[in-house]
Motif scaffolding. Sequence first.
Motif, PDB file in Angstrom:
ATOM      1  N   TYR A 197       0.827  -1.200   0.000  1.00  0.00           N
ATOM      2  CA  TYR A 197       0.000   0.000   0.000  1.00  0.00           C
ATOM      3  C   TYR A 197       0.865   1.255   0.000  1.00  0.00           C
ATOM      4  O   TYR A 197       1.764   1.405   0.836  1.00  0.00           O
ATOM      5  CB  TYR A 197      -0.914  -0.004   1.226  1.00  0.00           C
ATOM      6  N   LEU A 198       0.590   2.135  -0.949  1.00  0.00           N
ATOM      7  CA  LEU A 198       1.286   3.414  -1.056  1.00  0.00           C
ATOM      8  C   LEU A 198       0.355   4.470  -0.464  1.00  0.00           C
ATOM      9  O   LEU A 198      -0.649   4.832  -1.076  1.00  0.00           O
ATOM     10  CB  LEU A 198       1.592   3.730  -2.521  1.00  0.00           C
ATOM     11  N   GLY A 199       0.675   4.943   0.737  1.00  0.00           N
ATOM     12  CA  GLY A 199      -0.247   5.801   1.465  1.00  0.00           C
ATOM     13  C   GLY A 199       0.236   7.234   1.596  1.00  0.00           C
ATOM     14  O   GLY A 199       1.393   7.561   1.324  1.00  0.00           O
ATOM     15  N   TYR A 200      -0.685   8.080   2.027  1.00  0.00           N
ATOM     16  CA  TYR A 200      -0.372   9.486   2.289  1.00  0.00           C
ATOM     17  C   TYR A 200       0.222   9.632   3.683  1.00  0.00           C
ATOM     18  O   TYR A 200      -0.110   8.870   4.599  1.00  0.00           O
ATOM     19  CB  TYR A 200      -1.628  10.343   2.161  1.00  0.00           C
ATOM     20  N   ALA A 201       1.077  10.613   3.835  1.00  0.00           N
ATOM     21  CA  ALA A 201       1.681  10.883   5.130  1.00  0.00           C
ATOM     22  C   ALA A 201       0.606  11.299   6.131  1.00  0.00           C
ATOM     23  O   ALA A 201      -0.440  11.828   5.740  1.00  0.00           O
ATOM     24  CB  ALA A 201       2.744  11.972   5.002  1.00  0.00           C
ATOM     25  N   PRO A 202       0.840  11.071   7.423  1.00  0.00           N
ATOM     26  CA  PRO A 202      -0.152  11.444   8.437  1.00  0.00           C
ATOM     27  C   PRO A 202      -0.538  12.921   8.329  1.00  0.00           C
ATOM     28  O   PRO A 202       0.307  13.788   8.168  1.00  0.00           O
ATOM     29  CB  PRO A 202       0.579  11.159   9.755  1.00  0.00           C
ATOM     30  N   GLY A 203      -1.836  13.183   8.407  1.00  0.00           N
ATOM     31  CA  GLY A 203      -2.328  14.554   8.354  1.00  0.00           C
ATOM     32  C   GLY A 203      -2.694  15.041   6.971  1.00  0.00           C
ATOM     33  O   GLY A 203      -3.369  16.065   6.839  1.00  0.00           O
ATOM     34  N   ALA A 204      -2.278  14.338   5.913  1.00  0.00           N
ATOM     35  CA  ALA A 204      -2.609  14.761   4.550  1.00  0.00           C
ATOM     36  C   ALA A 204      -4.116  14.642   4.321  1.00  0.00           C
ATOM     37  O   ALA A 204      -4.737  13.656   4.723  1.00  0.00           O
ATOM     38  CB  ALA A 204      -1.851  13.923   3.525  1.00  0.00           C
ATOM     39  N   TYR A 205      -4.709  15.626   3.665  1.00  0.00           N
ATOM     40  CA  TYR A 205      -6.163  15.642   3.472  1.00  0.00           C
ATOM     41  C   TYR A 205      -6.631  14.400   2.719  1.00  0.00           C
ATOM     42  O   TYR A 205      -7.576  13.720   3.148  1.00  0.00           O
ATOM     43  CB  TYR A 205      -6.574  16.901   2.705  1.00  0.00           C
ATOM     44  N   LEU A 206      -5.983  14.082   1.589  1.00  0.00           N
ATOM     45  CA  LEU A 206      -6.404  12.912   0.813  1.00  0.00           C
ATOM     46  C   LEU A 206      -6.167  11.623   1.589  1.00  0.00           C
ATOM     47  O   LEU A 206      -6.858  10.629   1.367  1.00  0.00           O
ATOM     48  CB  LEU A 206      -5.675  12.882  -0.527  1.00  0.00           C
ATOM     49  N   GLY A 207      -5.202  11.634   2.490  1.00  0.00           N
ATOM     50  CA  GLY A 207      -4.974  10.473   3.337  1.00  0.00           C
ATOM     51  C   GLY A 207      -6.150  10.220   4.254  1.00  0.00           C
ATOM     52  O   GLY A 207      -6.570   9.063   4.469  1.00  0.00           O
ATOM     53  N   ARG A 208      -6.719  11.299   4.812  1.00  0.00           N
ATOM     54  CA  ARG A 208      -7.884  11.143   5.680  1.00  0.00           C
ATOM     55  C   ARG A 208      -9.082  10.636   4.894  1.00  0.00           C
ATOM     56  O   ARG A 208      -9.876   9.822   5.388  1.00  0.00           O
ATOM     57  CB  ARG A 208      -8.206  12.470   6.370  1.00  0.00           C
ATOM     58  N   VAL A 209      -9.221  11.105   3.658  1.00  0.00           N
ATOM     59  CA  VAL A 209     -10.320  10.628   2.816  1.00  0.00           C
ATOM     60  C   VAL A 209     -10.115   9.152   2.458  1.00  0.00           C
ATOM     61  O   VAL A 209     -11.058   8.352   2.488  1.00  0.00           O
ATOM     62  CB  VAL A 209     -10.441  11.479   1.545  1.00  0.00           C
ATOM     63  N   ALA A 210      -8.873   8.773   2.116  1.00  0.00           N
ATOM     64  CA  ALA A 210      -8.582   7.368   1.800  1.00  0.00           C
ATOM     65  C   ALA A 210      -8.852   6.472   3.009  1.00  0.00           C
ATOM     66  O   ALA A 210      -9.392   5.364   2.873  1.00  0.00           O
ATOM     67  CB  ALA A 210      -7.132   7.225   1.340  1.00  0.00           C
ATOM     68  N   ASP A 211      -8.488   6.947   4.190  1.00  0.00           N
ATOM     69  CA  ASP A 211      -8.760   6.175   5.408  1.00  0.00           C
ATOM     70  C   ASP A 211     -10.261   5.971   5.597  1.00  0.00           C
ATOM     71  O   ASP A 211     -10.703   4.904   6.043  1.00  0.00           O
ATOM     72  CB  ASP A 211      -8.181   6.883   6.637  1.00  0.00           C
TER      73      ASP A 211
END
Length: 310
Positions: A197-211
Amino acid sequence: METKWLEDFVSLAETRSFSRSAQLRHITQPAFSRRIQSLEAWAGTDLVDRSSYPTRLTPAGQTLYDQSLEMLQALQTTRAMLRGHATAGHDVIEFAVPHTLAFTFFPAWMSSLRESFGPIKSRLIALNVHDAVMRLVEGGCDVLIAYHHASQPLQLDPDRYEMVRLGQEMLAPYVKADADGAPLFCLPGRPGQPLPYLGYAPGAYLGRVADLILKDAGTAIHLDRVYETDMAEGLKVMALEGHGVAFLPYSAVKKELRERKLVKATPPGMTGLELLMDVRAYRGKPSTKEASKGPAQALWAFLEAQSAAA
């Protein structure tokens, strides 16, 4: 003493809530409290009566509040006067845009805007989401462009800021295509054999949406985070090299999808692993004491009319 401390203090005096003001100022509550404490240390006295709820100002705090309004207004007026000297840039519209939108949505949107609105001089300021929002809050740009989803709203006070919807963007999982055009890795993965899994760094907006997508998936998803960055373009490059699954906005991958370099990481018929977001523009409501920049005002009126007609 920093001017943002005064802005924090004015917000606290008006909301009478540390938590609400921290939201409006786009910082954590502990960080907001530290700023107020720093201001009190500078003043040499307590400014806030912490023994009551809602929060009240001390007599010294009330005096500083009254003076702060005058000082901040004077600073804003001075800044407007100084900007008035920069005549060469007066017709340039400044956009604060998060990195992903700056690379994907913004160039194509600007092309269509020039066709429908006409010639436009622009300056792009690419930042992370938090800093882009703060750029608007602190008066450092004319327009903020950002993603929006109801689960992850930007905490912008509607009494101070106005918004128009520019379009929509789909976030979905993508992977490199194999020689036959099939996904190199296919969700949902298996227990004991998670997919890279290639994820967004903690706190990234798109990371929160992906979560949120993964949390609300109708089936168990088995992933092993092997890489992270706060930029979608960085994840796309890694996905193109076959390093794993990445959640990416459609505008970032539409060219690679046409060329069959990337494909959806879900098998046919599998749903629930994508999410539709708005792309929105925000600006501060014009003050009666400060005239809006002409080109920026004309653009905003055009965007409002365009949004109303959609």
